[in-house]
Write an enzyme that holds these catalytic residues in place. Structure first.
Site, mmCIF file in Angstrom:
data_model
loop_
_atom_site.group_PDB
_atom_site.id
_atom_site.type_symbol
_atom_site.label_atom_id
_atom_site.label_comp_id
_atom_site.label_asym_id
_atom_site.label_seq_id
_atom_site.Cartn_x
_atom_site.Cartn_y
_atom_site.Cartn_z
ATOM 1 N N SER A 24 -29.451 35.554 -13.320
ATOM 2 C CA SER A 24 -29.707 34.407 -14.199
ATOM 3 C C SER A 24 -28.440 33.570 -14.306
ATOM 4 O O SER A 24 -27.376 33.958 -13.814
ATOM 5 C CB SER A 24 -30.131 34.882 -15.601
ATOM 6 O OG SER A 24 -29.054 35.578 -16.208
ATOM 7 N N ILE A 26 -25.224 31.222 -14.386
ATOM 8 C CA ILE A 26 -24.251 30.738 -13.410
ATOM 9 C C ILE A 26 -24.293 31.584 -12.132
ATOM 10 O O ILE A 26 -24.244 31.062 -11.017
ATOM 11 C CB ILE A 26 -22.831 30.768 -14.036
ATOM 12 C CG1 ILE A 26 -22.763 29.814 -15.239
ATOM 13 C CG2 ILE A 26 -21.773 30.385 -13.002
ATOM 14 C CD1 ILE A 26 -21.484 29.934 -16.070
ATOM 15 N N TYR A 146 -13.478 38.185 -26.692
ATOM 16 C CA TYR A 146 -13.944 37.588 -25.429
ATOM 17 C C TYR A 146 -12.847 36.692 -24.837
ATOM 18 O O TYR A 146 -12.552 36.738 -23.658
ATOM 19 C CB TYR A 146 -15.219 36.790 -25.713
ATOM 20 C CG TYR A 146 -15.741 35.971 -24.561
ATOM 21 C CD1 TYR A 146 -16.498 36.550 -23.543
ATOM 22 C CD2 TYR A 146 -15.493 34.603 -24.485
ATOM 23 C CE1 TYR A 146 -16.984 35.788 -22.492
ATOM 24 C CE2 TYR A 146 -15.976 33.836 -23.438
ATOM 25 C CZ TYR A 146 -16.719 34.439 -22.448
ATOM 26 O OH TYR A 146 -17.200 33.674 -21.400
ATOM 27 N N LYS A 150 -11.081 37.022 -21.180
ATOM 28 C CA LYS A 150 -11.182 35.994 -20.137
ATOM 29 C C LYS A 150 -9.809 35.418 -19.799
ATOM 30 O O LYS A 150 -9.544 35.055 -18.653
ATOM 31 C CB LYS A 150 -12.137 34.892 -20.588
ATOM 32 C CG LYS A 150 -13.586 35.357 -20.670
ATOM 33 C CD LYS A 150 -14.123 35.723 -19.301
ATOM 34 C CE LYS A 150 -15.594 36.102 -19.331
ATOM 35 N NZ LYS A 150 -16.175 36.287 -17.997
ATOM 36 N N THR A 181 -26.661 28.095 -20.437
ATOM 37 C CA THR A 181 -27.299 29.380 -20.085
ATOM 38 C C THR A 181 -27.598 30.110 -21.394
ATOM 39 O O THR A 181 -27.122 29.700 -22.455
ATOM 40 C CB THR A 181 -26.341 30.276 -19.259
ATOM 41 O OG1 THR A 181 -25.237 30.647 -20.109
ATOM 42 C CG2 THR A 181 -25.817 29.572 -18.023
HETATM 43 N N1 LIG Z 1 -22.329 29.768 -20.017
HETATM 44 C C1 LIG Z 1 -21.106 29.388 -20.316
HETATM 45 O O1 LIG Z 1 -20.901 28.390 -21.029
HETATM 46 C C2 LIG Z 1 -19.924 30.152 -19.771
HETATM 47 C C3 LIG Z 1 -18.656 29.575 -19.905
HETATM 48 C C4 LIG Z 1 -17.553 30.247 -19.411
HETATM 49 C C5 LIG Z 1 -17.701 31.470 -18.778
HETATM 50 N N2 LIG Z 1 -18.937 32.013 -18.670
HETATM 51 C C6 LIG Z 1 -19.020 33.289 -17.970
HETATM 52 O O2 LIG Z 1 -19.916 33.147 -16.892
HETATM 53 C C7 LIG Z 1 -20.482 34.416 -16.568
HETATM 54 C C8 LIG Z 1 -21.989 34.261 -16.431
HETATM 55 O O3 LIG Z 1 -22.491 33.860 -17.678
HETATM 56 P P1 LIG Z 1 -23.815 32.979 -17.848
HETATM 57 O O4 LIG Z 1 -23.495 31.913 -18.790
HETATM 58 O O5 LIG Z 1 -24.374 32.655 -16.517
HETATM 59 O O6 LIG Z 1 -24.715 34.018 -18.634
HETATM 60 P P2 LIG Z 1 -26.120 34.720 -18.326
HETATM 61 O O7 LIG Z 1 -26.399 35.551 -19.519
HETATM 62 O O8 LIG Z 1 -27.137 33.718 -17.903
HETATM 63 O O9 LIG Z 1 -25.786 35.624 -17.075
HETATM 64 C C9 LIG Z 1 -25.006 36.778 -17.186
HETATM 65 C C10 LIG Z 1 -25.479 37.731 -16.132
HETATM 66 O O10 LIG Z 1 -24.623 38.881 -16.149
HETATM 67 C C11 LIG Z 1 -25.445 40.032 -16.154
HETATM 68 N N3 LIG Z 1 -24.684 41.121 -16.758
HETATM 69 C C12 LIG Z 1 -24.228 41.250 -18.022
HETATM 70 N N4 LIG Z 1 -23.577 42.409 -18.158
HETATM 71 C C13 LIG Z 1 -23.617 43.024 -16.960
HETATM 72 C C14 LIG Z 1 -23.122 44.254 -16.481
HETATM 73 N N5 LIG Z 1 -22.457 45.110 -17.253
HETATM 74 N N6 LIG Z 1 -23.340 44.550 -15.175
HETATM 75 C C15 LIG Z 1 -24.000 43.699 -14.378
HETATM 76 N N7 LIG Z 1 -24.522 42.535 -14.778
HETATM 77 C C16 LIG Z 1 -24.327 42.207 -16.071
HETATM 78 C C17 LIG Z 1 -26.692 39.627 -16.906
HETATM 79 O O11 LIG Z 1 -27.781 40.477 -16.600
HETATM 80 C C18 LIG Z 1 -26.899 38.215 -16.352
HETATM 81 O O12 LIG Z 1 -27.557 38.238 -15.099
HETATM 82 C C19 LIG Z 1 -20.036 35.375 -17.682
HETATM 83 O O13 LIG Z 1 -18.945 36.130 -17.198
HETATM 84 C C20 LIG Z 1 -19.562 34.439 -18.788
HETATM 85 O O14 LIG Z 1 -18.560 35.023 -19.559
HETATM 86 C C21 LIG Z 1 -20.062 31.381 -19.134
#
Ligand SMILES: NC(=O)c1ccc[n+]([C@@H]2O[C@H](COP(=O)([O-])OP(=O)(O)OC[C@H]3O[C@@H](n4cnc5c(N)ncnc54)[C@H](O)[C@@H]3O)[C@@H](O)[C@H]2O)c1
Length: 246
Positions: A24, A26, A146, A150, A181
């Site tokens: 799902s 990113i 968090y 990061k 997301t």
């Molecule tokens: N969405 C934002 O604004 C944002 C900003 C900066 C960084 N991020 C980072 O981007 C990454 C992806 O986040 P997103 O926003 O796409 O969220 P999301 O919830 O859509 O996707 C996260 C994915 O990681 C998987 N996941 C979680 N824990 C896991 C584990 N222990 N083992 C394997 N898979 C696992 C989930 O099943 C999911 O598929 C994360 O690391 C998040 O910290 C997101």
């Protein structure tokens, strides 16, 4: 054709990419983009049904993907993930670490050791042998642990890039802003009218214009995997518009 004379169509043809946390958000957008650019992609996350759904969707789009369950905090799962890539695709050329957790919204003070361990384990320890983790620059109040996890990735990227340079392995880090997301709902809920605004807790969150889409991150990762980026390593690259970097 790019400035280096490289034809970008099918730029990653026959290359192999493993993307964690890619059913799902990113990670899914990155997996799709790398496959659209020609790579064989191994998708993974914690639940079989999510892996099956993501693989089926991308295969319907005619893309070359395989999938396996991998909880990145479990060593045996990580080994199986790499074994799957070897078996299906003959190797791993790009490792994109997207799995991330944030089980806590609130003050860092008094946070339990269990929460610290979980966040640091999934967000920091796991990407350490990797390329392209996703990380942070400027934290927000209430996301303290968090933020620490990061921000550690910024140093990890630099250090790993130096250590792996003799092996010709590049390590870069994408630093997203607020991307639409499920994960970022907790942050976005505080925005009012997509302009400078106060969150419900009173902390100021900066975002002018619009939130990012997962696809905004995907093209940059494809570029970083491509020969056009062959002299880019140890960099933290923000894809954040005018928003805070998470
Ligand atoms: N969405 C934002 O604004 C944002 C900003 C900066 C960084 N991020 C980072 O981007 C990454 C992806 O986040 P997103 O926003 O796409 O969220 P999301 O919830 O859509 O996707 C996260 C994915 O990681 C998987 N996941 C979680 N824990 C896991 C584990 N222990 N083992 C394997 N898979 C696992 C989930 O099943 C999911 O598929 C994360 O690391 C998040 O910290 C997101």
């Amino acid at each position: 054709m790019s400035s280096t004379g490289i034809d970008r169509k099918g730029i990653l043809a026959e290359r192999v990419a493993v993307v964690t946390g890619s059913t799902s958000g990113i990670g899914f957008a990155i997996a799709r983009r790398l496959a659209q650019d020609g790579a064989h992609v191994v998708i993974s996350s914690r639940k079989q049904q999510n892996v099956d759904r993501a693989v089926a969707q991308l295969q319907r789009e005619g893309l070359s993907v395989a999938g396996i369950v991998c909880h990145v905090g479990k060593a045996e799962d990580r080994e199986r993930l790499v074994a799957t890539a070897l078996e299906h695709c003959g190797g791993v050329e790009f490792l994109v670490c997207c799995a991330g957790v944030n089980p806590l919204v609130g003050s860092m003070l008094g946070t339990s050791e269990q929460i610290w361990d979980k966040i640091l384990n999934v967000n920091c320890e796991v990407p350490s042998p990797a390329a392209e983790p996703v990380a942070a620059l400027h934290g927000e109040e209430e996301l303290g642990v968090y933020n620490v996890s990061k921000t550690a990735l910024l140093a990890l990227t630099r250090t790993l890039a130096l250590e792996l340079a003799p092996k010709d392995i590049r390590v870069n880090c994408l630093v997203p802003g607020v991307i639409k997301t499920d994960f970022s709902k907790v942050v976005r809920i505080g925005y009012v009218g997509m302009s400078l605004s106060s969150s419900t807790s009173g902390s100021i969150i900066r975002c002018r214009g619009k939130f990012g889409e997962p696809e905004d991150c995907a093209g940059v990762v494809s570029f970083l995997c491509s020969p056009d980026a062959s002299y880019i390593t140890g960099e933290n690259i923000a894809v954040a518009g005018f928003s805070s970097r998470l």
